[in-house]
Design a protein around this motif. Structure first.
Motif, PDB file in Angstrom:
ATOM      1  N   UNK A  70      13.153  39.108  27.691  1.00 34.35           N
ATOM      2  CA  UNK A  70      13.337  38.892  29.124  1.00 34.35           C
ATOM      3  C   UNK A  70      13.266  40.170  29.950  1.00 34.35           C
ATOM      4  N   UNK A  71      12.921  41.297  29.331  1.00 30.71           N
ATOM      5  CA  UNK A  71      12.813  42.569  30.045  1.00 30.71           C
ATOM      6  C   UNK A  71      11.408  43.131  29.866  1.00 30.71           C
ATOM      7  N   UNK A  72      10.844  43.657  30.941  1.00 36.22           N
ATOM      8  CA  UNK A  72       9.514  44.278  30.871  1.00 36.22           C
ATOM      9  C   UNK A  72       9.694  45.733  30.447  1.00 36.22           C
ATOM     10  N   UNK A  73       9.141  46.087  29.297  1.00 37.11           N
ATOM     11  CA  UNK A  73       9.262  47.454  28.785  1.00 37.11           C
ATOM     12  C   UNK A  73       8.533  48.450  29.673  1.00 37.11           C
ATOM     13  N   UNK A  74       9.090  49.637  29.765  1.00 37.82           N
ATOM     14  CA  UNK A  74       8.421  50.765  30.411  1.00 37.82           C
ATOM     15  C   UNK A  74       8.046  51.721  29.295  1.00 37.82           C
ATOM     16  N   UNK A  75       6.743  51.926  29.107  1.00 41.17           N
ATOM     17  CA  UNK A  75       6.255  52.775  28.013  1.00 41.17           C
ATOM     18  C   UNK A  75       5.255  53.764  28.595  1.00 41.17           C
ATOM     19  N   UNK A  76       5.578  55.062  28.514  1.00 45.48           N
ATOM     20  CA  UNK A  76       4.652  56.090  28.975  1.00 45.48           C
ATOM     21  C   UNK A  76       4.938  57.404  28.256  1.00 45.48           C
ATOM     22  N   UNK A  77       4.105  58.390  28.516  1.00 43.92           N
ATOM     23  CA  UNK A  77       4.269  59.688  27.866  1.00 43.92           C
ATOM     24  C   UNK A  77       5.552  60.341  28.360  1.00 43.92           C
ATOM     25  N   UNK A  78       6.329  60.855  27.423  1.00 43.17           N
ATOM     26  CA  UNK A  78       7.602  61.489  27.773  1.00 43.17           C
ATOM     27  C   UNK A  78       7.335  62.805  28.484  1.00 43.17           C
ATOM     28  N   UNK A  79       8.119  63.065  29.522  1.00 40.01           N
ATOM     29  CA  UNK A  79       8.034  64.339  30.230  1.00 40.01           C
ATOM     30  C   UNK A  79       8.976  65.329  29.567  1.00 40.01           C
ATOM     31  N   UNK A  80       8.701  66.622  29.690  1.00 45.23           N
ATOM     32  CA  UNK A  80       9.616  67.609  29.113  1.00 45.23           C
ATOM     33  C   UNK A  80      10.992  67.508  29.773  1.00 45.23           C
ATOM     34  N   UNK A  81      12.025  67.739  28.988  1.00 47.38           N
ATOM     35  CA  UNK A  81      13.385  67.649  29.509  1.00 47.38           C
ATOM     36  C   UNK A  81      13.640  68.787  30.484  1.00 47.38           C
ATOM     37  N   UNK A  82      14.202  68.448  31.637  1.00 49.57           N
ATOM     38  CA  UNK A  82      14.527  69.472  32.627  1.00 49.57           C
ATOM     39  C   UNK A  82      15.957  69.936  32.418  1.00 49.57           C
ATOM     40  N   UNK A  83      16.209  71.167  32.819  1.00 50.84           N
ATOM     41  CA  UNK A  83      17.561  71.690  32.678  1.00 50.84           C
ATOM     42  C   UNK A  83      18.434  71.065  33.754  1.00 50.84           C
ATOM     43  N   UNK A  84      19.572  70.539  33.330  1.00 46.44           N
ATOM     44  CA  UNK A  84      20.479  69.886  34.261  1.00 46.44           C
ATOM     45  C   UNK A  84      21.590  70.841  34.669  1.00 46.44           C
ATOM     46  N   UNK A  85      22.132  70.606  35.839  1.00 48.22           N
ATOM     47  CA  UNK A  85      23.242  71.414  36.327  1.00 48.22           C
ATOM     48  C   UNK A  85      24.518  70.904  35.674  1.00 48.22           C
ATOM     49  N   UNK A  86      25.274  71.809  35.117  1.00 45.87           N
ATOM     50  CA  UNK A  86      26.506  71.428  34.430  1.00 45.87           C
ATOM     51  C   UNK A  86      27.708  71.462  35.357  1.00 45.87           C
ATOM     52  N   UNK A  87      28.854  71.251  34.774  1.00 48.53           N
ATOM     53  CA  UNK A  87      30.091  71.236  35.540  1.00 48.53           C
ATOM     54  C   UNK A  87      30.661  72.635  35.739  1.00 48.53           C
ATOM     55  N   UNK A  88      30.129  73.615  35.044  1.00 50.78           N
ATOM     56  CA  UNK A  88      30.680  74.969  35.129  1.00 50.78           C
ATOM     57  C   UNK A  88      30.623  75.538  36.531  1.00 50.78           C
ATOM     58  N   UNK A  89      29.595  75.189  37.293  1.00 50.09           N
ATOM     59  CA  UNK A  89      29.487  75.734  38.639  1.00 50.09           C
ATOM     60  C   UNK A  89      29.897  74.714  39.702  1.00 50.09           C
ATOM     61  N   UNK A  90      30.603  73.682  39.291  1.00 54.51           N
ATOM     62  CA  UNK A  90      31.096  72.686  40.236  1.00 54.51           C
ATOM     63  C   UNK A  90      30.022  71.766  40.771  1.00 54.51           C
ATOM     64  N   UNK A  91      28.846  71.752  40.132  1.00 59.49           N
ATOM     65  CA  UNK A  91      27.775  70.870  40.562  1.00 59.49           C
ATOM     66  C   UNK A  91      27.059  71.356  41.815  1.00 59.49           C
TER      67      UNK A  91
END
Length: 106
Positions: A70-91
């Motif tokens: 009952x769900x339409x799959x989303x299938x595509x080439x994976x993008x490189x993981x981006x660096x996320x902002x952590x909690x150390x700098x309060x966001x």
């Protein structure tokens, strides 16, 4: 080698089910499902690595939009993981100046 993003599948899907979904389209190096750190529950998406770019392209074309439980799959080439902002700098982001401290209120 091509890494493929697979999204919008059931939270109950296992890695072996994900692997078996792609096996008819070619050889598979790995199949992983992203899980929540706290609960260990599936997050509804995962990644499949296929050694042949040609087979990966065919698999993406065949499975993108396919109805699965009952769900339409989303299938595509994976993008490189981006660096996320952590909690150390309060966001606030790493490139901002620190906040000025307020003086006492009395």
């Amino acid at each position: 080698m091509k890494k493929i993003y697979v999204g919008n599948f059931s939270f109950s899907m296992t890695e072996s089910e994900l692997r078996s979904l792609f096996e008819p389209h070619g050889s598979i190096e790995s199949a992983t499902i992203a899980t929540d750190r706290d609960t260990g529950r599936s997050r509804g998406f995962g990644f499949v690595s296929m050694p042949s770019d040609e087979e990966a392209e065919k698999a993406m074309a065949a499975l993108n939009g396919k109805d699965l439980g009952g769900r339409a799959l989303t299938v595509n080439e994976a993008r490189p993981q981006t660096q996320r902002i952590g909690f150390r700098d309060g966001g606030r982001g790493g490139d901002r100046k620190p906040r000025q401290r307020r003086g006492p209120r009395w």
